[in-house]
Design a protein around this motif. Sequence first.
Motif, PDB file in Angstrom:
ATOM      1  N   CYS A  56       0.840  -1.202   0.000  1.00  0.00           N
ATOM      2  CA  CYS A  56       0.000   0.000   0.000  1.00  0.00           C
ATOM      3  C   CYS A  56       0.876   1.253   0.000  1.00  0.00           C
ATOM      4  CB  CYS A  56      -0.853   0.071   1.268  1.00  0.00           C
ATOM      5  SG  CYS A  56      -1.951  -1.328   1.471  1.00  0.00           S
ATOM      6  N   GLY A  57       0.347   2.313  -0.539  1.00  0.00           N
ATOM      7  CA  GLY A  57       0.977   3.640  -0.438  1.00  0.00           C
ATOM      8  C   GLY A  57       2.406   3.660  -0.948  1.00  0.00           C
ATOM      9  N   SER A 103       6.143  -3.801   3.382  1.00  0.00           N
ATOM     10  CA  SER A 103       5.494  -2.993   4.414  1.00  0.00           C
ATOM     11  C   SER A 103       6.517  -2.492   5.424  1.00  0.00           C
ATOM     12  CB  SER A 103       4.434  -3.827   5.138  1.00  0.00           C
ATOM     13  OG  SER A 103       3.858  -3.092   6.186  1.00  0.00           O
ATOM     14  N   GLN A 104       6.529  -1.200   5.638  1.00  0.00           N
ATOM     15  CA  GLN A 104       7.400  -0.641   6.671  1.00  0.00           C
ATOM     16  C   GLN A 104       6.987  -1.184   8.028  1.00  0.00           C
ATOM     17  OE1 GLN A 104       8.871   1.255   9.841  1.00  0.00           O
ATOM     18  NE2 GLN A 104       6.768   1.858   9.427  1.00  0.00           N
ATOM     19  N   THR A 108       0.094  -3.412   8.221  1.00  0.00           N
ATOM     20  CA  THR A 108      -0.961  -2.860   7.359  1.00  0.00           C
ATOM     21  C   THR A 108      -2.006  -3.937   7.060  1.00  0.00           C
ATOM     22  OG1 THR A 108       0.571  -1.265   6.483  1.00  0.00           O
ATOM     23  CG2 THR A 108      -1.370  -1.721   5.127  1.00  0.00           C
ATOM     24  N   ALA A 155       4.837  10.427   7.095  1.00  0.00           N
ATOM     25  CA  ALA A 155       5.284  10.340   5.698  1.00  0.00           C
ATOM     26  C   ALA A 155       6.528   9.455   5.635  1.00  0.00           C
ATOM     27  CB  ALA A 155       5.600  11.730   5.174  1.00  0.00           C
ATOM     28  N   GLU A 244       0.400  14.545   0.960  1.00  0.00           N
ATOM     29  CA  GLU A 244       0.290  14.075   2.340  1.00  0.00           C
ATOM     30  C   GLU A 244       0.725  15.131   3.351  1.00  0.00           C
ATOM     31  OE1 GLU A 244       2.858  10.680   2.850  1.00  0.00           O
ATOM     32  OE2 GLU A 244       1.687   9.904   4.511  1.00  0.00           O
TER      33      GLU A 244
END
Length: 364
Positions: A56-57, A103-104, A108, A155, A244
């Motif tokens: 995502c993102g 994913s960081q 998520t 961010a 953002e």
Amino acid sequence: EKGGYPHFMLKEIHEEPDAVRRCLSPRIRNGHIELNISGLPDEALAKTERIHIVACGTAMHAGLVGRYAIESLARVPVEVDIASEFRYRNPILGKNDLVVLISQSGETADTLAALRLAKEHGIRTLAIVNVPGSSIAREADDVLYTWAGPEIAVASTKAYLVQLAVLYLVAVKLASLHETLSAKEESALCKELLEIPEKIQEAVESEPAVLECAQKLKDAQHVFFIGRGVDYTLCMESSLKLKEVSYIHCEAYAAGELKHGTISLIEQGTPVIAVATQPALYPKTVSNLEEVKARGADVMLVCGKDANVEADLAANVLRVPNVHDVLAPMAAIVPLQLLAYHIAVLRGCDVDKPRNLAKSVTVE
Ligand code: M6R
């Protein structure tokens, strides 16, 4: 705790060279990539027929860069999906496919659901995660940690850089296993990768030029980012970052697609930022830039140090350090992250905690 920086976002951008070094150097030995994924030996990786990257993102945007790297170096087909789309589209998964989750946070919800879906289909899963022991890291068959340390700002900046670093390692590894790169080419790319942290440092030091651009853009109502190929994916990430943190409406467009509708939005003074790091596509992007300029756009250009930029093409030119074309995103994204940061600060926004957003999205 912010180490003398006014915001975590700026601190984390400044940490990028070290984070990338920490992520890359233990995995490169004598001109070879050593991923040391216990459950995924080289023989299994060599059999991979197709890769599905799901995230995502910003993590999804890293996946888009990964697709360019893997397809161009290893010639293995890659699909990139937004996790919330992937999980509901009944994806076609083959038994020799690999599903890569990025994913960081590792928490998520949609990315975790996509991982579970792939596992239900009996497809091998590999997670690229920053937070040790997180849900995605625990549930995936195999994990490659990005080792960026905690990322506090909502961010995502340094996490994107290390996600790219890991994806480049995977791309070069696959290329060597699929024999699309010679040993000599592999070792040359490893050398370039090891030099990347210095190039990122050089890019971080371009801050004064970025600040000048930020001053010009701070009152903008709309900003367009245009680029081709991998530069288009950098436009998507830059546009997300700017929206953002600064609340300016932005659009990222494939430069060649503008004339199919969007160019009607360009009028006197509309800011357009072109990203053109790839020499092979440079003339094409420049011709799109000339088209928007002719309609009154205020043009900024992000390009390589050696690009031969015509004197009156752009009001501002941000030059990024010379790196191998395929690795250019790691240097080119840095001034664009700094640009989003400085515009947000100049507009008085809550940079580290933008409105309506959470660091980790644990609901779908
Ligand atoms: O923790 P994750 O990497 O899975 O998070 C994915 C996105 O929510 C995240 O990248 C988001 O788009 C960032 N706020 C962008 O800066």
